[in-house]
Design a protein around this motif. Structure first.
Motif, PDB file in Angstrom:
ATOM      1  N   TYR A 298       0.832  -1.203   0.000  1.00  0.00           N
ATOM      2  CA  TYR A 298       0.000   0.000   0.000  1.00  0.00           C
ATOM      3  C   TYR A 298       0.867   1.255   0.000  1.00  0.00           C
ATOM      4  N   ASP A 299       1.956   1.214   0.737  1.00  0.00           N
ATOM      5  CA  ASP A 299       2.868   2.357   0.795  1.00  0.00           C
ATOM      6  C   ASP A 299       3.464   2.637  -0.587  1.00  0.00           C
ATOM      7  N   ARG A 300       3.833   1.571  -1.307  1.00  0.00           N
ATOM      8  CA  ARG A 300       4.364   1.738  -2.667  1.00  0.00           C
ATOM      9  C   ARG A 300       3.329   2.397  -3.568  1.00  0.00           C
ATOM     10  N   ARG A 301       2.103   1.976  -3.483  1.00  0.00           N
ATOM     11  CA  ARG A 301       1.030   2.551  -4.288  1.00  0.00           C
ATOM     12  C   ARG A 301       0.773   4.008  -3.893  1.00  0.00           C
ATOM     13  N   ARG A 302       0.788   4.262  -2.592  1.00  0.00           N
ATOM     14  CA  ARG A 302       0.580   5.617  -2.082  1.00  0.00           C
ATOM     15  C   ARG A 302       1.606   6.584  -2.661  1.00  0.00           C
ATOM     16  N   LYS A 303       2.871   6.175  -2.651  1.00  0.00           N
ATOM     17  CA  LYS A 303       3.937   7.051  -3.134  1.00  0.00           C
ATOM     18  C   LYS A 303       3.820   7.301  -4.637  1.00  0.00           C
ATOM     19  N   TYR A 304       3.434   6.269  -5.377  1.00  0.00           N
ATOM     20  CA  TYR A 304       3.286   6.461  -6.825  1.00  0.00           C
ATOM     21  C   TYR A 304       2.131   7.417  -7.116  1.00  0.00           C
ATOM     22  N   MET A 305       0.999   7.208  -6.456  1.00  0.00           N
ATOM     23  CA  MET A 305      -0.177   8.022  -6.741  1.00  0.00           C
ATOM     24  C   MET A 305       0.054   9.479  -6.340  1.00  0.00           C
ATOM     25  N   ALA A 323      -4.288   4.859   6.575  1.00  0.00           N
ATOM     26  CA  ALA A 323      -5.386   4.325   5.756  1.00  0.00           C
ATOM     27  C   ALA A 323      -4.912   4.057   4.324  1.00  0.00           C
ATOM     28  N   PHE A 324      -5.801   4.086   3.328  1.00  0.00           N
ATOM     29  CA  PHE A 324      -5.364   3.935   1.932  1.00  0.00           C
ATOM     30  C   PHE A 324      -6.199   4.798   0.996  1.00  0.00           C
ATOM     31  N   TYR A 325      -6.276   6.089   1.392  1.00  0.00           N
ATOM     32  CA  TYR A 325      -7.029   7.064   0.612  1.00  0.00           C
ATOM     33  C   TYR A 325      -6.228   8.352   0.437  1.00  0.00           C
ATOM     34  N   ILE A 326      -6.548   9.084  -0.633  1.00  0.00           N
ATOM     35  CA  ILE A 326      -6.008  10.428  -0.837  1.00  0.00           C
ATOM     36  C   ILE A 326      -7.195  11.347  -1.111  1.00  0.00           C
ATOM     37  N   PHE A 327      -7.346  12.368  -0.270  1.00  0.00           N
ATOM     38  CA  PHE A 327      -8.453  13.310  -0.393  1.00  0.00           C
ATOM     39  C   PHE A 327      -7.943  14.535  -1.130  1.00  0.00           C
ATOM     40  N   THR A 328      -8.477  14.746  -2.331  1.00  0.00           N
ATOM     41  CA  THR A 328      -7.883  15.675  -3.292  1.00  0.00           C
ATOM     42  C   THR A 328      -8.808  16.839  -3.610  1.00  0.00           C
ATOM     43  N   ASP A 329      -8.264  18.044  -3.537  1.00  0.00           N
ATOM     44  CA  ASP A 329      -8.995  19.273  -3.840  1.00  0.00           C
ATOM     45  C   ASP A 329      -9.080  19.457  -5.358  1.00  0.00           C
ATOM     46  N   ILE A 330     -10.320  19.465  -5.884  1.00  0.00           N
ATOM     47  CA  ILE A 330     -10.511  19.653  -7.329  1.00  0.00           C
ATOM     48  C   ILE A 330     -11.298  20.929  -7.611  1.00  0.00           C
ATOM     49  N   SER A 331     -11.299  21.850  -6.641  1.00  0.00           N
ATOM     50  CA  SER A 331     -12.075  23.078  -6.800  1.00  0.00           C
ATOM     51  C   SER A 331     -11.575  23.946  -7.954  1.00  0.00           C
ATOM     52  N   ALA A 332     -10.315  23.736  -8.369  1.00  0.00           N
ATOM     53  CA  ALA A 332      -9.798  24.478  -9.528  1.00  0.00           C
ATOM     54  C   ALA A 332     -10.441  24.006 -10.824  1.00  0.00           C
ATOM     55  N   ILE A 364     -12.430  15.134  -4.140  1.00  0.00           N
ATOM     56  CA  ILE A 364     -12.724  13.751  -4.491  1.00  0.00           C
ATOM     57  C   ILE A 364     -11.756  12.844  -3.739  1.00  0.00           C
ATOM     58  N   ARG A 365     -12.203  11.616  -3.489  1.00  0.00           N
ATOM     59  CA  ARG A 365     -11.355  10.662  -2.776  1.00  0.00           C
ATOM     60  C   ARG A 365     -10.867   9.569  -3.715  1.00  0.00           C
ATOM     61  N   PHE A 366      -9.557   9.354  -3.686  1.00  0.00           N
ATOM     62  CA  PHE A 366      -8.945   8.228  -4.387  1.00  0.00           C
ATOM     63  C   PHE A 366      -8.634   7.130  -3.370  1.00  0.00           C
ATOM     64  N   SER A 367      -8.915   5.895  -3.731  1.00  0.00           N
ATOM     65  CA  SER A 367      -8.461   4.756  -2.934  1.00  0.00           C
ATOM     66  C   SER A 367      -7.325   4.068  -3.682  1.00  0.00           C
ATOM     67  N   TYR A 368      -6.242   3.752  -2.957  1.00  0.00           N
ATOM     68  CA  TYR A 368      -5.182   2.968  -3.593  1.00  0.00           C
ATOM     69  C   TYR A 368      -5.192   1.524  -3.090  1.00  0.00           C
ATOM     70  N   ALA A 369      -6.407   1.044  -2.744  1.00  0.00           N
ATOM     71  CA  ALA A 369      -6.583  -0.367  -2.409  1.00  0.00           C
ATOM     72  C   ALA A 369      -6.910  -1.161  -3.674  1.00  0.00           C
ATOM     73  N   CYS A 370      -6.120  -0.917  -4.708  1.00  0.00           N
ATOM     74  CA  CYS A 370      -6.254  -1.644  -5.970  1.00  0.00           C
ATOM     75  C   CYS A 370      -4.845  -1.950  -6.467  1.00  0.00           C
ATOM     76  N   SER A 371      -4.724  -2.698  -7.528  1.00  0.00           N
ATOM     77  CA  SER A 371      -3.399  -3.151  -7.958  1.00  0.00           C
ATOM     78  C   SER A 371      -2.526  -1.984  -8.417  1.00  0.00           C
ATOM     79  N   TYR A 372      -1.221  -2.171  -8.298  1.00  0.00           N
ATOM     80  CA  TYR A 372      -0.261  -1.155  -8.743  1.00  0.00           C
ATOM     81  C   TYR A 372      -0.443  -0.882 -10.238  1.00  0.00           C
ATOM     82  N   GLU A 373      -0.709  -1.938 -10.997  1.00  0.00           N
ATOM     83  CA  GLU A 373      -0.892  -1.796 -12.441  1.00  0.00           C
ATOM     84  C   GLU A 373      -2.111  -0.928 -12.750  1.00  0.00           C
ATOM     85  N   ASP A 374      -3.194  -1.134 -11.998  1.00  0.00           N
ATOM     86  CA  ASP A 374      -4.384  -0.306 -12.190  1.00  0.00           C
ATOM     87  C   ASP A 374      -4.116   1.153 -11.812  1.00  0.00           C
TER      88      ASP A 374
END
Length: 388
Positions: A298-305, A323-332, A364-374
Motif C-alpha cells: 500500500y505504501d508503494r502505491r501511495r507514493k506512486y499516486m 489508511a489507503f485514501y487520498i483526499f484531493t482538492d478539485i475546486s480548480a 474527491i477521494r482516491f483509494s489505492y486499495a487496488c493493484s499497482y498496475e491499475d
C-alpha cells in the motif's frame, strides 16, 4: 393504496461509495474498461491459513449458535490484540464481536443515543456516520476543520459545539477519507474535554494497521482510565486481513455499554457467522508478517499516486499518513464533486468518490486499495483528463 414507508427510511441518504461501486460494476459488466479508485476494498486475497481455519470449522460442523457477544476464544484473542497493539486492557466480557465494524458502530449508536441527542462528528467524515446517527434518533453536529491542518479537529473547535444535548463524540483514526492521523497531544486534549463534559467517545480504528513514514497511532482509550470508561473502541477484520465479505468486527468498552449493545444485537442479528468467527481467531493468533507485507505494498502505491498528483497543475491534497485514501482538492476544476466524479468515470474510465458524500464539497477521494498496475493506468488516464 400502500401506506408510506417510515420517515427514517425516507430521510436516509444512500451511501455514495456503494452507489458508485454498483455503477462501476455495471459499466464493467457492459464490457467497459474501468479503473476503480472508488470503494475502499482491499484487493488482496485472504491468507490461506485463515481460509483453512474456516474450512476446518465447516468440516467440524461448527454451525450452531454462539454467544451473542461472540465466541469466548475470539473475544480472548481480541483482548490480547488490544493490549499488545493498542495498549488498552479489556477482559473478554468488555468485548462484543459484530457483523463487521459497521454493525459495531450502528449498534453502539443505538445503545448510546436517544431521540434528539447530539453526536459531534468532525468533517469530512465517513459517509455512513451521519446517517447512522439519524437512524438512532440523534442529531449529527459537524465540526468544521481546515485543509491546512489536514482536516484534523482539535479540542478548541469541538468545545463550542458541546451543549446539554451532546452525548457522543464520534472520531475515526486514521481518518477516512483523508488518511490523516491524530497526534497524541491533540488526542489527549480531546480526551480531557470529553472527560470534563462526560461525553461518550466512539473511536473507529479500522485502519490502525495502515500507518506510513514512521507515524504512530494512539488509541484514545489508552490515555487514561477516565477516558477509557467513556470510550467504545471499534475495529474489524475487513481491512487488516482483507476480509470485507466475511463480515467480522468488534467493539470494546465499558461492560454496561457492551451489555446494551449485545441486547440490541440479540434482537436483530444474533451474532456473526460461527465459521467466520473461527477464522477470526486464526487471523489474530497467527504470525502477522503478511499484514506488514500488505502495508508495504500500500505504501508503494501511495507514493506512486501522490507522485502523479504532484505533477498535475491545480491539484492539492492531504498527504496521507495512514489508511489507503487520498483526499484531493478539485475546486480548480469544478465546484460540483458529484458531477465531476461522474465525468471522470464516463470520459476517463476512472471511478473516484465525490467529496460531497463525506461532507466536503470540492474534493474527491482516491483509494489505492487496488493493484499497482491499475494505479499506473488510472493515473495516466486521470492526468490526461485533467490536462484537458
Amino acid at each position: 393504496m400502500l401506506k408510506p414507508l417510515s420517515e427514517k427510511a425516507m430521510n436516509l441518504v444512500p451511501s455514495v461509495t456503494l452507489e458508485l461501486s454498483a455503477l462501476t460494476k455495471q459499466l464493467k459488466a457492459e464490457g467497459k474498461d474501468i479503473v476503480s479508485f472508488g470503494i475502499g476494498e482491499p484487493d488482496f486475497n485472504v491468507n490461506d491459513e485463515i481460509k483453512q481455519a474456516a474450512i476446518d470449522a465447516i468440516n467440524a460442523d461448527y454451525s450452531h449458535y454462539t454467544d451473542v457477544k461472540g465466541i469466548y476464544a475470539l473475544r480472548e484473542a481480541i483482548s490480547e490484540r488490544l493490549l499488545r497493539e493498542n495498549a488498552i486492557e479489556y477482559s473478554p466480557e468488555n468485548i462484543m464481536v459484530t457483523n463487521g465494524a459497521k454493525h459495531a458502530l450502528f449498534t453502539c449508536l443505538q445503545a448510546l443515543v436517544s431521540d434528539n441527542d447530539e453526536v459531534i462528528i468532525p468533517q469530512p467524515y465517513w459517509v455512513s456516520y451521519s446517517e447512522m446517527v439519524k437512524m438512532a434518533g440523534g442529531v449529527p453536529i459537524m465540526v468544521e476543520t481546515a485543509f491546512e491542518d489536514s482536516f484534523l479537529p482539535d479540542a478548541e473547535q469541538i468545545a463550542p459545539l458541546i451543549t446539554e444535548k451532546t452525548k457522543v463524540l464520534l472520531i475515526n483514526d486514521p481518518i477516512n477519507p483523508t488518511g490523516a492521523i491524530f497526534d497524541k497531544n491533540r488526542l489527549s486534549q480531546i480526551a480531557e474535554l470529553c472527560v470534563r463534559h462526560g461525553l461518550y467517545i466512539i473511536s473507529d480504528e479500522i485502519y490502525d494497521k495502515f500507518i506510513y513514514d514512521g507515524a504512530k497511532h494512539t488509541s484514545i482509550a489508552s490515555l487514561g482510565d477516565e477516558v477509557k470508561q467513556l470510550t467504545v473502541t471499534v475495529n474489524g477484520f475487513s481491512k487488516t486481513y482483507a476480509m470485507p465479505g466475511w463480515r467480522l468486527g468488534y467493539a470494546a468498552g465499558a461492560q454496561g455499554v457492551i451489555k446494551a449493545m449485545s441486547s440490541i444485537s440479540g434482537q436483530c442479528v444474533s451474532h456473526p457467522s460461527s465459521i467466520t468467527q473461527m477464522a477470526g481467531i486464526k487471523a489474530l493468533r497467527m504470525d502477522q508478517g503478511f499484514v506488514g507485507e500488505m502495508v508495504k505494498e500500500y505504501d508503494r502505491r501511495r507514493k506512486y499516486m501522490t507522485g502523479c498528483l504532484d505533477k498535475i497543475k491545480g491539484v492539492r491534497y492531504i498527504y496521507p499518513a495512514g489508511a489507503f485514501y487520498i483526499f484531493t482538492d478539485i475546486s480548480a476544476f469544478s465546484d460540483n464533486s458529484a458531477q465531476f466524479a461522474m465525468s471522470i468515470l464516463k470520459e476517463a474510465g476512472v471511478a473516484v468518490v465525490p467529496g460531497s458524500g463525506f461532507g466536503k464539497e470540492g474534493f474527491i477521494r482516491f483509494s489505492y486499495a487496488c493493484s499497482y498496475e491499475d494505479i499506473v493506468k488510472g493515473m495516466e488516464r486521470l492526468t490526461k483528463f485533467l490536462s484537458r
